[in-house]
Structures are given as structure tokens and as C-alpha cells.
Design a protein around this motif. Sequence first.
Motif, PDB file in Angstrom:
ATOM      1  N   ARG A 171      56.905 -43.789  44.335  1.00 47.89           N
ATOM      2  CA  ARG A 171      56.328 -44.884  43.566  1.00 47.89           C
ATOM      3  C   ARG A 171      56.915 -46.224  43.991  1.00 47.89           C
ATOM      4  NH1 ARG A 171      56.958 -44.146  37.356  1.00 47.89           N
ATOM      5  NH2 ARG A 171      55.867 -42.211  37.914  1.00 47.89           N
ATOM      6  N   ASP A 202      51.823 -52.332  47.572  1.00 49.20           N
ATOM      7  CA  ASP A 202      50.935 -53.112  46.716  1.00 49.20           C
ATOM      8  C   ASP A 202      51.518 -54.481  46.372  1.00 49.20           C
ATOM      9  OD1 ASP A 202      49.261 -50.924  46.727  1.00 49.20           O
ATOM     10  OD2 ASP A 202      49.962 -50.150  44.798  1.00 49.20           O
ATOM     11  N   MET A 253      61.662 -48.460  39.234  1.00 49.71           N
ATOM     12  CA  MET A 253      60.218 -48.237  39.336  1.00 49.71           C
ATOM     13  C   MET A 253      59.839 -46.770  39.151  1.00 49.71           C
ATOM     14  SD  MET A 253      59.017 -51.287  39.936  1.00 49.71           S
ATOM     15  CE  MET A 253      57.337 -50.876  40.384  1.00 49.71           C
ATOM     16  N   LYS A 262      55.120 -47.138  47.149  1.00 50.42           N
ATOM     17  CA  LYS A 262      53.751 -47.538  46.816  1.00 50.42           C
ATOM     18  C   LYS A 262      53.738 -48.946  46.207  1.00 50.42           C
ATOM     19  CE  LYS A 262      49.285 -46.735  46.004  1.00 50.42           C
ATOM     20  NZ  LYS A 262      48.905 -47.801  45.074  1.00 50.42           N
ATOM     21  N   SER A 263      54.729 -49.255  45.393  1.00 50.49           N
ATOM     22  CA  SER A 263      54.824 -50.584  44.789  1.00 50.49           C
ATOM     23  C   SER A 263      55.052 -51.650  45.856  1.00 50.49           C
ATOM     24  CB  SER A 263      55.960 -50.621  43.759  1.00 50.49           C
ATOM     25  OG  SER A 263      55.706 -49.731  42.690  1.00 50.49           O
ATOM     26  N   LYS A 319      54.051 -55.242  44.652  1.00 48.40           N
ATOM     27  CA  LYS A 319      54.621 -55.319  43.315  1.00 48.40           C
ATOM     28  C   LYS A 319      56.143 -55.384  43.367  1.00 48.40           C
ATOM     29  CE  LYS A 319      50.790 -52.789  41.205  1.00 48.40           C
ATOM     30  NZ  LYS A 319      50.375 -51.559  40.475  1.00 48.40           N
TER      31      LYS A 319
END
Length: 266
Positions: free
Chosen positions: A76, A83, A71, A79-80, A85
Motif C-alpha cells: 500500500r 498515486d 500507510m 501504491k500510495s 499520495k
Amino acid sequence: MLVRIFTFCFFLIGIHAHVNAKPNCQSITMSAHPNYPPFHWRSGNTLTGASIELSEHIFSELGVKAHVVYMGPWKRVLKSAKDSKVDFIPALKKTLERKTYLDFTKESFAANPVAVFTRKGEIVQLNGLWQLSRINGSINAGDRHGELIDTFLKRQPNIQRIHGIAQNFQMLSMKRVDYVITGLMSAQNYLRSNRLENKFDVVLQLDNYEVHNAFTQHFSKKCPQVVKQFNLRLNELKQQDKITPVLKHYQQVWLSLSDKNQHSPP
């Protein structure tokens, strides 16, 4: 390019009955810190390492297809996960902030001591973090090391948060900071692979720290049976002492690959 290793774990892990997973629970997306050997590291457009391989095999036993994705930087990745993801992150520190969006496994994945590194011969062995209060230090941006260390760092005005373990040790070498706080195993691997281990000292080692695997709360609510069975299987592997050999193996893999890369022709 780093090469993924699949063969080592097969003899360690037996085949267990698959979980009768719901259709929307038969696959899971996994990512991790891109530079945290021997637990995990970037290999081209994917990730490899001890935590990746062991997690993939546990999911395989449960009848869940794991999709490993790179990722980008660690921030990040987190953060994924926030979210939704990413469904699963292996081998990371458990913190109060991360608990707001991650459900950590009850069983830890492995011990992961934290260490204070300084330039060779400049600081004697320390008795505690409090002795660092008046000097300048750094930490890898985005890293967390548990409530005790994180609380100490938040109270220090002279802490820099620098992206990348190489950059942290470069700042230490250039005398821009006086110490670096980071995970012991990953730092030692970096220093050995770059033949820098004789330039720095460990002046304080904090041993009561572990890394856990974590599911996003979204996935945990959707697929509680998968989470439960993963916990049970992880506990079995720890009881059988089958995780430590895999970590040692991937430590050697990382060092061998780093040595090969250093000696490859330009």
C-alpha cells in the motif's frame, strides 16, 4: 506501543542554511515499510527508526516540514507513492519497476545485505543462488532485493510470497519451505527479539546490496532544489560516517522495545 526516539540524532547533525523552497515545497509526506528495523518500523499510528529520524532532520535543516504517516502494508505504501499520495520513501531497494515512478537519491542510504536463511544444521553453506533451484523457498510479499535476486526468484516455480517476516520464518520452522530470502539486518533483528536466532542458519549472504531514499517523480519535478540539497546533505553524512552509529542505535532501540514487550504483564 513502541516509543519514538528523537534525541539521538541531534548531536550528529549540524544546522545548515535552509533551502529557499517554493511555498508548495515547504512540506513533504513520508512513509515507509512498517516492519523493517532498524531502518524503520511502525510505532502506533506513525513510523520510527534510523531512516525516519535522519530524513526528518535533513528536511528540517532544509526548512521542509516532514509529515510521517503510517500507510499500512508495504504494498500500500508503494501504491500510495505511485498515486502521488506519498512524496518520499526512505531506505528501500532500487529496482527498474520502482524507477518508473520514483527518483532515487544518487547516494545510497546504507548497505543492506540480503541473506538466505534455513533451518539450523540442515543445509551447508551455499556458493550461489543457483543451488536453491530445486527446493522450496519463500520471500516477503512485496519485497525487492535487486535485479540479480529478483530475476532468479521470477524464474523459480517453487517460491511462495508470504506477507510478514514472522509468517515467513514460521513457514520455515514448520518445514513448509526450505529457505527464506530476506534482508539480513531486519531478519536478524526479528530473530533476536523473538529469541529464535539459534533455530536458523544464514547459508548465503549477498553483500553488494544497498538501500536508497526515493522521492516520487511528481515531487522531484515540483521541488528539484529540495531533492538536490537532500542529496548533498546525505552525501555529507555518509562521508562523515554519521549514518552507521544511528543504525546501530536504532537496532538497540528495537531490541530493547521487543524485549520489554515480551516481558510486560498480560
